[in-house]
Design an enzyme around this catalytic site. Structure first.
Site, short mmCIF file in Angstrom:
data_model
loop_
_atom_site.label_atom_id
_atom_site.label_comp_id
_atom_site.label_asym_id
_atom_site.label_seq_id
_atom_site.Cartn_x
_atom_site.Cartn_y
_atom_site.Cartn_z
N HIS A 1 37.17 37.23 9.26
CA HIS A 1 38.16 37.59 8.24
C HIS A 1 38.66 39.02 8.43
O HIS A 1 39.87 39.29 8.44
CB HIS A 1 37.54 37.42 6.85
CG HIS A 1 38.47 37.78 5.74
ND1 HIS A 1 38.51 39.05 5.21
CD2 HIS A 1 39.41 37.08 5.10
CE1 HIS A 1 39.44 39.08 4.27
NE2 HIS A 1 40.00 37.89 4.17
N ARG B 1 48.20 30.51 8.19
CA ARG B 1 46.97 30.12 7.49
C ARG B 1 47.21 30.28 5.99
O ARG B 1 47.50 31.39 5.56
CB ARG B 1 45.82 31.05 7.87
CG ARG B 1 45.33 30.96 9.30
CD ARG B 1 44.20 31.96 9.46
NE ARG B 1 43.47 31.79 10.70
CZ ARG B 1 43.71 32.50 11.80
NH1 ARG B 1 44.67 33.40 11.81
NH2 ARG B 1 42.98 32.32 12.89
N ARG C 1 49.50 25.48 8.17
CA ARG C 1 48.28 24.69 8.28
C ARG C 1 47.74 24.38 6.88
O ARG C 1 47.73 25.27 6.02
CB ARG C 1 47.24 25.49 9.07
CG ARG C 1 46.00 24.69 9.32
CD ARG C 1 45.04 25.49 10.16
NE ARG C 1 44.44 26.57 9.41
CZ ARG C 1 43.57 27.42 9.92
NH1 ARG C 1 43.23 27.33 11.19
NH2 ARG C 1 43.03 28.36 9.20
N GLY D 1 42.96 25.47 18.56
CA GLY D 1 42.29 26.46 17.71
C GLY D 1 41.05 26.89 18.48
O GLY D 1 39.95 26.39 18.26
N ASP E 1 37.52 28.01 16.95
CA ASP E 1 36.53 26.99 16.64
C ASP E 1 36.16 26.17 17.86
O ASP E 1 35.00 25.82 18.06
CB ASP E 1 37.06 26.08 15.53
CG ASP E 1 36.92 26.73 14.17
OD1 ASP E 1 35.86 27.35 13.91
OD2 ASP E 1 37.85 26.66 13.37
N CYS F 1 46.83 28.60 19.06
CA CYS F 1 46.97 29.60 17.98
C CYS F 1 45.65 30.32 17.76
O CYS F 1 45.55 31.16 16.87
CB CYS F 1 47.48 28.96 16.71
SG CYS F 1 46.43 27.62 16.12
C1 PEP Z 1 41.00 28.55 15.44
O1 PEP Z 1 39.97 27.95 15.12
O2 PEP Z 1 41.23 28.96 16.60
C2 PEP Z 1 41.99 28.86 14.43
C3 PEP Z 1 43.16 29.39 14.77
O3 PEP Z 1 41.68 28.66 13.13
P1 PEP Z 1 40.75 29.63 12.25
O4 PEP Z 1 40.53 30.89 13.00
O5 PEP Z 1 41.48 29.84 10.98
O6 PEP Z 1 39.51 28.81 12.07
MG MG Z 2 39.81 27.02 13.22
#
Ligand code: PEP
Ligand code: MG
Length: 759
Positions: free
Chosen positions: A398, A491, A538, A656, A659, A706
């Site tokens: 964050h 987001r 998203r 993403g 994750d 992303c």
């Molecule tokens: C990711 O997982 O790469 C992503 C962009 O989503 P977040 O960082 O919000 O989990």
């Molecule tokens: Mg993610």
């Protein structure tokens, strides 16, 4: 030698007077001398302060207490500082000096002018000893008595504990340090902002002006997305106007201080500056640029039709090399602690350690916020600070995401900054290298302010779209100013978490409409900043632990591992009420004509989830065949099953990687103990990405990224080589990603041409 008077008017000051009037006074004097409309001001000189010390016999009394002082002994330091400040405050200002200040104040107006009283330290060997954080400023001062007392308070601040500590550490002799005080008409701007006198990146003769309602602080701090105007100096005309939705303004509050207010609806979308005002401002900008010889970053304000120039300094552009002096100083400075550089920029300030979000009230403008890990309730405090340091987290936590969007330097994952650093300690944070130094290291270039990421002109065109990630609507204008080809990830959690109430709370308290409105308005700001460009929003993806601190969060389940828990599309599918409210906001936006809005489902692991989500949307009245619905590929199963998703009808897919890496490698993305094993270029991750790209290409479906890995130029090169359609990067990375993409594309074309020639 001529004796320096107690008072100097701006018109009399030249840059050589810096030793008497400090850096601020000298710079204002110079601006006034070249004809810029600087608010009226006079300076109580450093010599007046000296005379005060001598005539009240304070010199000896104060300096004798410094003699045996060990500044590392906090209690002793505080005691000596308190004593010195009390002596300065209690002493009666000599009648002559008092009389001259009063007379000068009366001369400014009839004697009831509201002024700002700012101190500016000077020293013989460093005339502008403007050490960060040690100078007192008193805004909104009215009347002779209040003015005299504020001048004396500025003088006293020269002996504050932090100032004494800093000077001792830097080897300054307190006997030779003086202080000048600038007394300046406070401009209660009705509208204000900043201006770049030439394009900050290309150097073209384009003046870029940003403005909003109220005091300029709202623009400088990024509290609002300002209007943006471009003025072509050669053609002498306004060539671009962007009118932002300006919801907030900062205005003077009573007799002192400022407050944030809602802008009435009828002014929110109103244009701030007329063409005439823009032309006039651009002209002032040019005068400053010609005088100083380099493009300037100017602060301006307008009151009752009169333009004032409040400050002018050379532009510090992103990517600019550090001054050599700074590099030298850094190599000799003491490093207190290290972490991961998560948001670029360098800032110096006072440490404030926050152990509980309830304590964020103590955070002041310009502080260095040090905490275990930030969370959404802390965003208001994060907006104020000069830099952010956390114990925990990696590049995708964050603190890292929000800091990058705010343009605030940040170092994350230091492990124990909250124990190593002390409250009130002066430190310098390098958000690029991930280092925290003791004290002020050189004159740290300010962090790129909200207005300093500007591209646009002369932009490189790439076949691969380069888009931008946005998490907080107030970053939309900054994001758009990069010239990005759209938003590859908006987001919405940050928007919802900022409401400080869970979606469940809104539902339980029959406040669904409020929730939908907030969501609609926040997304609209971003859509408006990207007219005609795609914006992929998203759906909600907040882990349960992030909801827990909020109202309604008491009902959140306690999960052993929230990262693997009830989040993303899985939660929405099981909580139709929560999903429906989001869809309601999207529906309104589509109805209002925002056709470029696309929706992306997070954390999908099976095509059935995509199909189910789409059918729910259909049942709520969405024309699902004609809107853009896609998925994030962030669980290995979705990469492996990409063809099934394509057959199910996804219109786009976006990696993403934040994750995807953690789930492929079993490395918790927020765990600093394993951060060094978090490898975006691990062969298994690359293979998943490669295969999914090829499959998307076979189905002619846009394939994007992303996650944070897309902000790394090396990874961008690899992605272009492997056929990705678009890359969505962080605001601060757009320029370098665009360049990396362009180079790679050119190389591919060149190699293909050469191969053909050889055949
Ligand atoms: C990711 O997982 O790469 C992503 C962009 O989503 P977040 O960082 O919000 O989990
Ligand atoms: Mg993610």
């Amino acid at each position: 030698m001529k004796e320096v008077p107690n008072i100097l008017w701006l018109e009399e000051i030249r840059k050589e007077d810096i030793i008497s009037v400090g850096g601020k006074g000298a710079s204002l004097g110079e601006m006034a001398s070249i004809g810029l409309p600087v608010p009226k001001a006079f300076v109580v000189t450093a010599q007046a302060f000296r005379r005060f010390l001598v005539e009240t016999s304070l010199e000896k009394k104060i300096f004798s207490t410094f003699e045996k002082l060990d500044v590392e002994d906090n209690a002793a330091l505080e005691k000596v500082a308190e004593n010195a400040k009390a002596l300065v405050m209690k002493a009666k200002m000599p009648a002559a000096i008092r009389g001259e200040i009063r007379a000068s104040y009366r001369k400014m107006s009839s004697g009831d002018l509201i002024v700002a009283v700012r101190s500016s330290a000077t020293a013989e060997d460093l005339p502008d000893a403007s050490f960060a954080g040690q100078q007192e400023t008193f805004l909104n001062i009215k009347g002779e008595a209040a003015l005299i007392s504020s001048v004396q308070k500025c003088w006293a601040s020269l002996y504050g504990a932090r100032a004494l500590y800093y000077r001792a550490k830097q080897g300054f002799d307190d006997h030779t340090v003086n202080i000048a005080v600038v007394v300046q008409q406070l401009v209660p701007s009705e509208k204000a902002g900043v201006m770049f006198t030439s394009h900050p990146i290309t150097g073209e003769s384009i003046t870029i002006i940003e403005g909003s309602w109220g005091l300029g602080e709202a623009v400088v701090s990024g509290t609002v997305s300002p209007d943006k105007y471009e003025f072509d100096q050669r053609g002498e005309k306004v060539v671009d106007v962007f009118i932002a939705n300006k919801k907030l303004e900062i205005i003077a509050d009573g007799d002192h201080g400022t407050k944030i207010m809602d802008v009435p609806k009828d002014r929110q979308d109103k244009r701030v500056l007329s063409d005439d005002e823009i032309a006039k401002l651009a002209m002032y900008g040019k005068i400053a640029e010609n005088h100083y010889g380099v493009p300037q970053d100017v602060e301006w304000g307008v009151v009752a039709g009169t333009i004032y120039i409040l400050q002018s300094r050379p532009i510090t552009t992103i990517g600019k090399k550090e001054a050599k002096g700074m590099a030298d100083q850094k190599s000799s400075a003491k490093i207190l602690i290290k972490g991961q550089g998560a948001a670029p920029g360098i800032a110096t300030g006072k440490v404030v350690i926050i152990r509980d979000v309830k304590d964020t009230g103590s955070v002041k403008e310009g502080d260095i916020l040090v905490t275990k890990m930030t969370n959404p309730d802390m965003v208001p405090a994060m907006r104020k600070v000069a830099a952010i340091v956390t114990d925990e987290g990696g590049m995708t936590c964050h603190a890292a995401i929000v800091s990058r969007e705010l343009g605030t330097p940040a170092v994350v994952g230091t492990k124990n900054a909250t124990n190593v650093l002390r409250n009130g300690q002066l430190v310098t944070v390098d958000g690029e290298l991930g280092l925290i130094y003791e004290g002020e290291v050189a004159h740290a270039a300010p962090a790129p302010a909200a207005t300093q990421v500007v591209a646009g002109h002369g932009q490189i065109i790439t076949a691969t779209s380069v888009k931008v990630n946005v998490s907080i609507p107030e970053a939309a204008a900054r994001a758009a100013a990069t010239g990005a080809d759209g938003v590859g990830l908006l987001r919405i959690e940050h928007l919802i978490l900022g409401l400080n109430k869970t979606p469940g709370w809104f539902i339980a308290n029959h406040r669904e409409e409020d929730f939908v409105n907030e969501l609609h308005d926040g997304i609209k700001i971003v859509l408006d900043a990207f007219p005609g460009k795609t914006v992929w929003v998203r759906t909600l993806d907040a882990p349960t632990d992030e909801f827990r601190n909020m109202q309604g969060g008491e009902n959140e389940p306690h999960e052993h591992n929230p990262m693997l828990g009830w989040r993303g599309i899985r939660r929405d599918l099981q909580s139709p009420d929560q999903f429906r409210l989001q869809v309601e906001a999207f529906k309104r936006l589509w109805k209002e004509g925002y056709e470029h809005l696309g929706i992306m489902f997070p954390m999908v692991s099976h095509p059935d989830q995509f199909i189910k989500g789409r059918e729910m949307m259909r049942s709520w009245g969405v024309d699902v065949d004609n809107v853009t619905l896609g998925i994030m590929i962030e669980i290995p199963s979705s990469a492996i099953m990409i063809e099934d998703f394509l057959r199910a009808g996804i219109k786009f897919a976006s990696f993403g990687t934040n994750d995807l890496i953690q789930y492929t490698l079993a490395i918790d993305r927020n765990n600093e103990n394993v951060a060094d094993m978090y490898n975006p270029q691990h062969p298994a991750v690359l293979r998943l990405i490669h295969d999914a790209i090829q499959m998307c290409r076979a189905y002619d479906v846009e394939c994007s990224i992303c996650g944070q890995a897309g902000s790394d130029p090396k990874m961008a090169v690899w992605l272009v080589e492997h056929g990705i359609t678009s890359i969505s990067a962080n605001i601060d990375a757009i320029a370098k990603i665009r360049e990396a993409v362009a180079r790679t594309e050119k190389r591919i074309i060149l190699e293909a041409a050469r191969t053909k020639d050889a055949e």
